[in-house]
Design an enzyme around this catalytic site. Structure first.
Site, mmCIF file in Angstrom:
data_model
loop_
_atom_site.group_PDB
_atom_site.id
_atom_site.type_symbol
_atom_site.label_atom_id
_atom_site.label_comp_id
_atom_site.label_asym_id
_atom_site.label_seq_id
_atom_site.Cartn_x
_atom_site.Cartn_y
_atom_site.Cartn_z
ATOM 1 N N ASP A 1 0.896 -1.124 -0.101
ATOM 2 C CA ASP A 1 0.098 0.003 -0.159
ATOM 3 C C ASP A 1 1.037 1.255 0.077
ATOM 4 O OD1 ASP A 1 -1.687 2.053 0.449
ATOM 5 O OD2 ASP A 1 -2.478 1.119 2.171
ATOM 6 N N ASP B 1 -3.450 2.664 -5.518
ATOM 7 C CA ASP B 1 -2.178 2.773 -4.666
ATOM 8 C C ASP B 1 -1.880 1.284 -3.907
ATOM 9 O OD1 ASP B 1 -4.596 3.028 -3.274
ATOM 10 O OD2 ASP B 1 -3.648 4.348 -1.530
ATOM 11 N N GLU B 2 -2.922 0.277 -4.146
ATOM 12 C CA GLU B 2 -2.773 -0.727 -3.447
ATOM 13 C C GLU B 2 -2.557 -2.021 -4.507
ATOM 14 O OE1 GLU B 2 -5.683 -1.557 -0.464
ATOM 15 O OE2 GLU B 2 -5.986 0.544 -0.024
HETATM 16 MG MG LIG Z 1 -2.533 4.209 0.417
#
Ligand SMILES: [Mg+2]
Lengths: 412, 77
Positions: free
Chosen positions: A9, A105-106
């Site tokens: 993350d 973002d992951e």
């Molecule tokens: Mg994040």
């Protein structure tokens, strides 16, 4: 043998990228705030310093500044975030081709097979953490576990710039004490139902009788029980070919109210032009055109229609947008805002159905518009313009960007 | 420290590499690059940037030169 799954993350992603590029604000509370069309921005991301002031994702700018008067508010730069997202995935792919995006973002990584080559999941996680920091200048937190659900929980336990291992020995200690709403897909309403039957932690959920759960939550209750016990077997799916962007659109609040079809036509061409340019830049084609119209009393309507083919040329998009407009507007009021959006996207090099008659003209148009891109890249946006746009210079703006990026679904 | 974008004379080799040869400073002064000793992707936390980082030897001194998108920058005092 257990699987080895990583969940990585990017921490406070948008805010971290902004702080990287602007060292002067790095030690200040920073919030990236969006929204061009509504004039009421909300916080899309904030850095850790702003978090300490209580600034939350989803706060309005007003609320955020009330909590933190010295807050530095910056607009989002999606092009840059997308570039960083790709760079992060390039790092992950040094270890495995099984990389599944979850939002911008992951990512989940299945490194089960890679452990023979690169060492344990924890070792790989630390290498990734260091590489991202060195190469991208931002940080990640990584969860390592034997299923996707626990890996995701792990990446949330310690951050930023940290690795958390959840294995068969420690999962009861690390996971079960967490509040039940930390579990993926336990939203507000599910959470309320669980509270009602006395389930507050993931451990409560894991130890509850399955029958009780299915009575209150249906089939879903059973799934959550499996998650809580670490029985999730959902595979990590390669998401290479699915565009992360679901639609590309622009909208523009006009400097003066629009009063006739000619005004609208100008603006639709301006908007379509920049939408098409960005489709090409992201190597995408789209098939559905959506327009939004807000009148002078701020009522908004949205209409959409499919095109014959997947396209990234502004001419096709603008023509369709104008056609939709003529069908849906009777000029009972003047227009304050117009938006054009293209959805139903595929990557541009995907095979498409060719049209028998029109093919040459289409190829020519694509080449033409690509040449315009490179002229604009060298000499600026206004170096090449449609003659139509000379009719009213005020309407001819280079509209602000407005991507919509949705997280992809967990179940496929 | 400042992020200073500079002109660079670059050799594009036939196997697709880019080798910077000369850096031209803001004031027009030219600096010959004696050797590129390392190329890797890296961030510059000092001036805020990210790209391919070339470790260059200029007059016996080590300097980093970044290629960010299509522009070159250095970390300047
Ligand atoms: Mg994040």
């Amino acid at each position: 043998m257990d699987r080895v799954i990583l969940h990585s993350d990017l921490n406070s992603f948008y805010a971290s990228v902004e702080c990287l590029y602007n060292p002067d604000i790095r030690d200040k509370p920073v919030a990236v705030c969006g929204s061009q069309s509504t004039r009421h921005g909300i916080v899309l991301a904030r850095n850790l310093i702003a978090k300490k002031f209580g600034v939350k994702t989803g706060d309005t700018v007003r609320e955020a500044i009330d909590k933190c008067p010295c807050l530095v508010v910056v607009p989002p730069d999606y092009e840059r975030y997308l570039r960083f997202s790709v760079l992060a995935r390039d790092v992950y792919k040094r270890y495995t081709d099984l990389v599944e995006m979850f939002g911008i973002d992951e990512c989940w990584l299945d490194v089960t097979e890679s452990t023979r080559l690169f060492g344990s999941g924890e070792k790989i996680a630390h290498e990734i953490r260091n590489t991202i920091k060195e190469e991208l200048g931002i940080t990640v937190s990584v969860g390592v576990s034997f299923n996707k659900i626990f890996a995701k929980l792990g990446s949330d336990i310690k951050k930023p710039d940290a690795v958390t291992v959840i294995d068969r020995e420690n999962y009861k200690n690390k996971v079960w004490k967490l509040p039940v709403q930390d579990l993926l897909y336990v939203g507000k309403s599910t959470c309320r139902k669980l509270y009602n039957i006395g389930i507050y932690t993931i451990g409560d959920l894991a130890c509850a009788p399955v029958k009780l759960l299915s009575r209150h939550l249906g089939k879903w209750g059973e799934t959550l029980w499996l998650f809580a016990n670490g029985y999730d077997e959902t595979p990590v799916q390669k998401t290479d070919n699915q565009p992360i962007i679901k639609s590309i659109g622009n909208s523009f609040t006009t400097p003066r109210d629009l009063q006739n079809n000619e005004d609208v036509k100008i603006l639709l061409f301006v908007l379509s032009d920049s939408v098409a340019e960005r489709l090409r830049r992201h190597n995408l084609r789209g098939r559905t055109v959506q327009i939004s119209i807000r009148d002078s009393e701020l009522m908004t309507i949205e209409r959409q229609a499919p095109m014959e083919n997947y396209t990234y040329t502004s001419l096709e998009i603008a023509r369709k947008a104008y056609e939709i407009f003529l069908k849906s507007w009777d000029w009972h009021k003047n227009i304050r805002l117009l938006g054009v959006r293209v959805t139903d996207l595929i990557t541009a090099d995907t095979g498409i159905q060719l049209s028998l008659i029109d093919e040459n003209r289409r190829v020519k148009r694509e080449l033409l518009e690509k040449s315009i891109d490179s002229i604009r890249a060298r000499f600026g946006h206004y170096s090449v313009q449609r003659a139509l746009l000379l009719l009213d210079n005020r309407l001819n703006a280079n509209p602000a960007e407005d991507h919509v990026i949705h997280p992809v679904c967990y179940f496929r | 420290m400042r992020k200073v974008f500079v002109d660079v004379v670059v050799k594009f080799t036939k196997d697709g590499q880019k080798i910077p040869l000369t850096v031209i400073w803001e004031d027009g002064k030219r600096f010959q690059i004696d050797k590129v000793t390392d190329v890797r992707r890296a961030a510059s936390l000092k001036v805020g940037g990210q790209g391919m980082r070339y470790r260059c030897r200029i007059n016996g001194k080590e300097t980093f030169l970044w290629l960010e998108d299509d522009r070159w920058f250095v970390e300047a005092k």
